[in-house]
Design a protein around this motif. Structure first.
Motif, PDB file in Angstrom:
ATOM      1  N   GLU A  91       2.676   1.957  -3.510  1.00  0.00           N
ATOM      2  CA  GLU A  91       2.148   2.279  -4.991  1.00  0.00           C
ATOM      3  C   GLU A  91       1.645   3.505  -3.791  1.00  0.00           C
ATOM      4  O   GLU A  91       1.804   4.618  -5.627  1.00  0.00           O
ATOM      5  CB  GLU A  91       0.051   0.881  -4.805  1.00  0.00           C
ATOM      6  CG  GLU A  91       0.830  -0.498  -5.234  1.00  0.00           C
ATOM      7  CD  GLU A  91      -0.300  -0.607  -5.413  1.00  0.00           C
ATOM      8  OE1 GLU A  91      -1.584  -0.200  -4.850  1.00  0.00           O
ATOM      9  OE2 GLU A  91      -0.494  -1.795  -5.980  1.00  0.00           O
ATOM     10  N   SER A 110      -7.863   1.975   2.093  1.00  0.00           N
ATOM     11  CA  SER A 110      -7.176   0.589   2.258  1.00  0.00           C
ATOM     12  C   SER A 110      -7.902  -0.578   1.811  1.00  0.00           C
ATOM     13  O   SER A 110      -6.896  -1.627   0.805  1.00  0.00           O
ATOM     14  CB  SER A 110      -6.011   1.080   2.688  1.00  0.00           C
ATOM     15  OG  SER A 110      -5.081  -0.161   3.059  1.00  0.00           O
ATOM     16  N   LYS A 165      -9.220  -1.327  -1.111  1.00  0.00           N
ATOM     17  CA  LYS A 165      -7.905  -1.800  -2.251  1.00  0.00           C
ATOM     18  C   LYS A 165      -7.649  -3.380  -2.083  1.00  0.00           C
ATOM     19  O   LYS A 165      -7.322  -3.674  -2.540  1.00  0.00           O
ATOM     20  CB  LYS A 165      -6.681  -1.168  -1.802  1.00  0.00           C
ATOM     21  CG  LYS A 165      -6.548   0.500  -2.960  1.00  0.00           C
ATOM     22  CD  LYS A 165      -5.498   0.754  -2.678  1.00  0.00           C
ATOM     23  CE  LYS A 165      -5.244   2.491  -3.937  1.00  0.00           C
ATOM     24  NZ  LYS A 165      -4.270   3.296  -3.653  1.00  0.00           N
ATOM     25  N   ALA A 215       0.792  -1.136  -0.342  1.00  0.00           N
ATOM     26  CA  ALA A 215      -0.041   0.061  -0.250  1.00  0.00           C
ATOM     27  C   ALA A 215       0.982   1.446   0.637  1.00  0.00           C
ATOM     28  O   ALA A 215       0.550   1.878  -1.037  1.00  0.00           O
ATOM     29  CB  ALA A 215      -1.058  -0.059   1.333  1.00  0.00           C
TER      30      ALA A 215
END
Length: 856
Positions: free
Chosen positions: A213, A440, A443, A210
């Motif tokens: 990215e 998060s 995702k 996370a």
């Protein structure tokens, strides 16, 4: 005795708790260990070497009974012998300087012997005093031991004797105060849970992915980071503790990030790989963090306990310093002792020396120094506790550095624990914040979902529905898999119980998609996806519990033809529904509402000019106001089911274009208003089934264009002849009533194709029934029929015949002449079918495709 390691273990805590120990707590723990060493060292020295040596103080004045030497050059003592039984003698020695006058009874056994002994002793004493350089006390060893012990307890200050034990007790209290919040049951469990979750979050591969990215999303920030070769970790672990890392997955060791001497670069493939096991662990962590936050944020017990133990340590420091400083000067080498044991020793005052005085004084000064340092650290801790609001924690810095702008601030004990962790390493809080972000979590769900639901797996779930369309039904997923939008030939997509459904622009690939179902699924759509749905979607089903679940974009689908709304839309909430937006649905033809309305929302009339079918299923709530129906002049099909209607609403008679009316499952008892249907010239189908109708009025003859009449599940006892005057009637259903006789006028219905009279009391079939030669379906089951006339052979188009549940003893042989009837369409008891002649059974068992083909 106990070893130093055993004492030091009192201040030892679990290694996992170290992340909650700021530098001042660690420093105080080391100071406590040093103070323990001081206490143990002082105690050991005291037990092994501590002693007091005392000598009597000799005074210059003597008792009046003792005569000094006339020369005055030397002191001497007179010895008075005493005799007792057994001729034993005891000697009482008296000093001229300090010894008091000793009086005792002297028993003489003989004058010569006593005088001789006295003269001899005096000569020996004088000789010894002339040879000695010091003063003789005439105390034996046991008396010295006795007086040393007496003076140790009487002459020495109490602090000199108990200093090691006081230091030990104070240090243990400080150690317990420092670590009590780790041991208290109500806080220990929360701290253990927090440390466990924090460690897993820190080491989770999802945290690395996370944050990596996020770093890649901002190109400008990424370039700035790439300029410093020593500022960015090159390799990051993406494997869990339990799992084995793959060959392509860089690792991060427990000692910290690995730095490369080469030019740093972010390897995108290394951070986009997340295996299934890591994904499941990360999802479990999100759930644990959510529950832990809800549990800990409700109280501030940990914070209060930490403040309390810090205050206790501060007060303890002040107390120790105040009383200890007064005893520094009391520790001395020389002491005067007055034991008051003159009757045993013969002296009143002694001068003593304490051999451990200098060592104890140095240890005391050292201890005071340590306590001062310890106290100043306690004061700093209190300052830190009041300097900033520790019951609030903001992730503002993390939000600025990452794309997770939704990370919430926390409070109470949760906030305090994060503040403590920041004193250890702020990276822990940063990585922990990833698991507080819904973005998060979404995702992660998306990655796990796409990993599980591949194109091949979705293709296996595609089926064909009753309309022979390709259909995919997704149930209780965390989102919509990306591979769904690759099914370009899909006609129907059903999404049920998917709270985080998101329709992306890739849906534009699904050119065949015309029907969408959203069951408790408030789907979000991207702008491009909405444009595609607005131009291509024809049918939409929305099922909801709360009005807020209806997506706002639903009311903007201009090309939508069918809309199905299933949920709570009672009159109290009508203003919140947003049905006024229906005016944008300019091509809407069918509106289906299944709810609990008390009146038809007036906003439905916005679509009246082009609406052709309106269905209202009211789930038993009485529909009172129906005046708005008058404006829906173009409606061809109207269904008002389960609306607790007692009569046929008059507003219906204004619908001049009405072709089909369904009033199923109401409470209608009489249909006298049926005469008004003569104004509805286009009405061809009337469904009044599942009501409480007792009779059919003769005015039904005015509905001359009626082709289908459904009166099943009512309370009819007779069929009036007026029903059979409807020459266009093709379907008549009067099943499950109390009809005993089928009128002979039934033969007038030459166009009748379907006749259902199951579940009545019919015992005889009129011959006129078989004049309805166009009959295809004849349902006569569950009656009292005893025989079937042979004229049944006249029904050449009969394909379905139900006779089960009657009183038949045989079947007519002429059934074989019904060319289209087959065994699959004959519902009858097995023994009756088996009793038929073999040739008849052979005809009925033939393949249905050939006769049907001939008939068509």
């Amino acid at each position: 005795m106990f070893t130093l390691a055993e004492v030091a273990s009192l201040s030892d805590i679990q290694p996992t708790y170290r992340i909650l120990k700021p530098w001042w707590d660690v420093f105080m723990d080391y100071l406590a260990v040093v103070m323990l060493m001081v206490a143990i060292f002082a105690g050991t020295m005291q037990l092994t070497k501590d002693q007091v040596v005392c000598l009597p103080v000799l005074q210059s004045t003597v008792n009046s009974k003792v005569q000094p030497d006339t020369s005055g050059k030397a002191d001497f003592a007179t010895v008075e012998p005493t005799t007792g039984q057994g001729e034993e003698a005891s000697v009482r020695t008296v000093s001229f300087e300090s010894a008091p006058t000793v009086t005792s009874d002297i028993f003489l056994s003989g004058a010569t012997t006593s005088q001789y002994k006295s003269t001899e002793s005096g000569q020996e004493l004088k000789k010894e005093q002339k040879d000695s350089s010091g003063r003789k006390t005439n105390l034996d060893f046991q008396q010295y031991v006795f007086i040393n012990q007496m003076c140790y307890h009487l002459a020495l200050p109490w602090y000199s004797k108990y200093f090691p034990y006081l230091v030990l007790i104070h240090t243990i209290i400080l150690i317990v105060s420092s670590n009590f919040w780790f041991k208290y049951p109500k806080t220990c469990s929360k701290i253990e849970h927090f440390v466990s979750i924090l460690g897993k979050c820190f080491e989770s591969p999802w945290t690395t992915k996370a944050l990596s990215e996020t770093a890649c999303e901002d190109s400008e920030e990424n370039k700035q980071r790439l300029t410093g070769a020593q500022s960015l970790p090159k390799y990051v672990s993406t494997s869990s503790d339990e799992g084995s890392p793959s060959a392509s997955t860089p690792m991060i060791t427990k000692s910290g990030f690995k730095f490369s001497a080469d030019k740093p670069m972010i390897e995108i493939p290394s951070v986009t790989i997340l295996d299934k096991k890591d994904g499941e662990q990360a999802k479990a962590l999100f759930e644990k963090v959510r529950k832990f936050r809800a549990h800990v944020e409700d109280s501030d017990l940990i914070y209060k306990l930490y403040v309390g133990q810090t205050v206790i340590k501060t007060v303890k420091f002040i107390f120790i310093l105040c009383y200890t400083a007064n005893f520094v000067n009391t520790i001395s080498f020389e002491h005067i002792c007055n034991p008051k044991v003159e009757h045993l020793i013969g002296y009143t005052q002694f001068e003593c020396t304490h051999n451990m005085a200098y060592m104890l004084k140095k240890l005391l000064i050292s201890y005071i120094s340590l306590i001062c340092v310890y106290g100043f650290i306690c004061l700093y801790t209190l300052f830190w506790l009041v300097r900033i609001p520790l019951k609030e924690y903001s992730f503002e810095k993390v939000r600025e550095e990452s794309s997770f702008s939704d990370i919430p601030d926390v409070k109470n004990d949760f906030a305090f624990l994060l503040h403590m962790v920041d004193q250890y390493d702020q990276l822990y809080s940063k990585r922990f914040g990833v698991f507080l972000s819904e973005v998060s979590e979404n995702k992660l769900r998306g990655i796990s979902l796409n990993h599980e639901w591949t194109y091949e797996k979705l293709r296996q779930h595609v089926s064909r529905n009753a309309q022979d369309k390709q259909e995919l039904h997704l149930f209780m997923l965390s989102g919509v898999p990306d591979a769904v939008f690759d099914l370009t030939d899909l006609d129907v997509l059903k999404l049920e119980l998917i709270p985080e459904a998101k329709i992306t622009a890739k849906i534009s690939q699904m050119t065949n998609l015309q029907e969408l179902h959203l069951y408790h699924c408030p789907a979000k759509v991207e702008q491009t996806a909405f444009s595609f749905l607005r131009d291509h979607l024809r049918c939409l089903h929305v099922k909801f519990t709360d009005v807020a679940e209806i997506p706002a974009w639903v009311y903007l689908l201009k090309t939508l033809r069918e809309l199905y709304l299933i949920g709570n839309l009672n009159s109290e909430n009508n203003k919140m529904i947003g049905l006024e937006s229906l005016r944008e649905l300019r091509h809407l033809k069918i509106l289906h509402v299944k709810s609990n309305l008390t009146k038809i929302p007036p906003n439905i009339t916005d679509v009246a000019p082009h609406l052709t079918k309106l269905v209202i299923h009211n789930d038993g709530t009485k529909l009172v106001v129906l005046n708005s129906l008058k404006k829906m002049t173009n409606v061809a099909e109207l269904e008002l089911q389960n609306c607790e209607l007692e009569r046929i609403p008059h507003a219906i008679f204004s619908l001049s274009n009405l072709q089909e009316l369904d009033l199923k499952s109401n409470s209608i008892r009489t249909i006298e208003e049926i005469i008004s249907f003569q104004h509805l010239k286009r009405l061809t189908c009337l469904k009044l089934w599942h009501n409480k109708i007792v009779s059919i009025p003769s005015s039904i003859t005015h509905i001359k264009n009626l082709e289908s009449l459904y009166l099943s599940n009512n309370k009819l006892e007779t069929l009036p002849a007026a029903v059979f005057s409807l020459q266009k009637l093709r379907c008549l259903d009067v099943s499950f009533n109390s009809i005993a006789v089928i009128p002979v006028e039934i033969g007038l219905l030459q166009n009748l194709q379907h006749f259902h009279i199951t579940g009545n009391k019919v015992d005889v079939l009129p011959k006129q029934l078989f004049k309805c030669v166009k009959l295809r379906t004849l349902s006569l089951g569950q009656n009292c029929i005893t025989s079937i006339p042979d004229k049944v052979s006249q029904l050449l188009q009969l394909t379905y015949l139900e006779l089960k549940g009657n009183c038949l003893d045989r079947l007519p042989v002429t059934l074989g002449q019904c060319q289209l009837l087959r065994k699959s369409g004959l519902v009858v008891e097995d023994h009756l079918f088996d009793a038929l002649p073999s040739e008849v059974k052979e005809v009925l068992n033939q393949d249905t495709s050939i006769p049907f083909a001939n008939g068509i």
